[in-house]
Design a protein around this motif. Sequence first.
Motif, PDB file in Angstrom:
ATOM      1  N   PRO B 117     -33.388   7.427   3.301  1.00  0.00           N
ATOM      2  CA  PRO B 117     -32.861   8.734   3.685  1.00  0.00           C
ATOM      3  C   PRO B 117     -31.515   8.995   3.019  1.00  0.00           C
ATOM      4  O   PRO B 117     -30.767   8.050   2.732  1.00  0.00           O
ATOM      5  N   GLU B 118     -31.244  10.265   2.786  1.00  0.00           N
ATOM      6  CA  GLU B 118     -30.074  10.642   1.996  1.00  0.00           C
ATOM      7  C   GLU B 118     -28.746  10.119   2.562  1.00  0.00           C
ATOM      8  O   GLU B 118     -27.885   9.670   1.812  1.00  0.00           O
ATOM      9  N   GLU B 119     -28.638  10.138   3.883  1.00  0.00           N
ATOM     10  CA  GLU B 119     -27.360   9.684   4.482  1.00  0.00           C
ATOM     11  C   GLU B 119     -27.113   8.201   4.211  1.00  0.00           C
ATOM     12  O   GLU B 119     -25.997   7.766   4.006  1.00  0.00           O
ATOM     13  N   GLU B 120     -28.230   7.411   4.172  1.00  0.00           N
ATOM     14  CA  GLU B 120     -28.119   5.984   3.827  1.00  0.00           C
ATOM     15  C   GLU B 120     -27.594   5.830   2.403  1.00  0.00           C
ATOM     16  O   GLU B 120     -26.709   5.027   2.131  1.00  0.00           O
ATOM     17  N   GLU B 122     -25.890   7.911   0.654  1.00  0.00           N
ATOM     18  CA  GLU B 122     -24.504   8.349   0.496  1.00  0.00           C
ATOM     19  C   GLU B 122     -23.502   7.313   0.970  1.00  0.00           C
ATOM     20  O   GLU B 122     -22.369   7.269   0.501  1.00  0.00           O
ATOM     21  N   LYS B 123     -23.942   6.456   1.897  1.00  0.00           N
ATOM     22  CA  LYS B 123     -23.046   5.413   2.420  1.00  0.00           C
ATOM     23  C   LYS B 123     -22.900   4.229   1.459  1.00  0.00           C
ATOM     24  O   LYS B 123     -22.036   3.385   1.630  1.00  0.00           O
ATOM     25  N   ARG B 129     -25.541   1.501  -5.221  1.00  0.00           N
ATOM     26  CA  ARG B 129     -26.188   2.765  -5.586  1.00  0.00           C
ATOM     27  C   ARG B 129     -26.794   2.681  -6.988  1.00  0.00           C
ATOM     28  O   ARG B 129     -27.911   3.142  -7.219  1.00  0.00           O
TER      29      ARG B 129
END
Lengths: 215, 187
Positions: B117-120, B122-123, B129
């Motif tokens: 998921p995107e929030e993961e 971004e963290k 990354r």
Amino acid sequence: MNTCRESMIHYMHAYLDGDISRDEERELKEHLAVCPSCKEMMDELQSAVSFLQFAEPVKAPEGFVSGVMDRLPKEKPKAGIHRLLRRHPLIAAAAMFIILMSATLFSSYNNQQFSVTKQPNLVIEGETVVVPAGETVKGDIVVKNGNIRIEGEVDGDVTVINGSKYMASTAIVTGKSEEIDKAFDWLWYKIKSTVKGLLPTSDTGKDGDSHTDSE
Amino acid sequence: MDELVNKRINEVLKGNHEAFEEIVTMFQHRLYQVCYRMLGNRQEAEDIAQEAFVRAYVNIHTYDQKRKFSTWLFRIATNLCIDRIRKKKPDYYLDAEVPGTEGLNMYSQIAATGDLPEEEVEKMETQERIQYEIGRLPDKYRSVIILRYMEELPLQEISDILELPLGTVKTRVHRGREALRKQMGNM
């Protein structure tokens, strides 16, 4: 989406690969200045690849080298020979020669037929060759897979292969006399006689009056 | 460098085991790095990179000294990596590291099975990354992108390593870049 994209996308990649002509580059730059969607795409491409270049170098873990060395196959002597043969064709050729040579020699050793050098006054009794008493045989005698009994005189060498030799008290052999019954002795004898045959000999006439005959 | 490598290789050919150790020492980090980027897992990268050196040793007589040794070595390693990726697709590593310790392993493992998921995402830290994004690339783009942007090799050398025509390498670099751009969107 607009019609300009197809060729411009191609120019963008060519530009990123440093694979673009001056004219194309100028065309691309002029286009990017007036086309926001292409400009955005170009920026995204550039930031995607430059992001990858932030990657920190990764190092192999401790003990990596010794781990490799432990995993190496232990050098087999056979492998060493294979490599030697591959790298030195001359050795390979020589090895081949020796193998074929000994194969021929051994195959003729295994030939169990009785044979003897034909000399005029030899008497043959079954598989025994007799040099009768009082007679003189001029020339060498070779007996294969049979015996010899010498009662008279031999003016030459006597060789017995795979057999035995009986000398009567009256027997005289002027040359060498030998018995060969083992493969290696035989091989050695064969090599010796081959070499002798190759070398120029002073007494060529001696061999002229004897020839081998099989029964 | 190449001269030294060829000198050592000649010693290995003569049966000198230790000369190979020097070659491994010289190339260990570069080879491990390529394998790690391809596989996204430290244990596997170590296993495959070591296997690549073993294969290089066993087949050293087939190496043509007129060519670059690193190209030959990388070819062995990338082939092994591609084989491994194909074989293990649905596989999961139980000894993957726990997030927070080194993180990288877990993320790349998940990358092999599905996207986060995107929030993961971004963290994530930059290094995580990067590996995550590479791991999401289709195999055939992943190898060219790694060689091009992480090893910074010229396209011609990539074509030699992967034994692909130069045109194919260019196309894959283009598509790989495009795939990365789409994956990452606006950063």
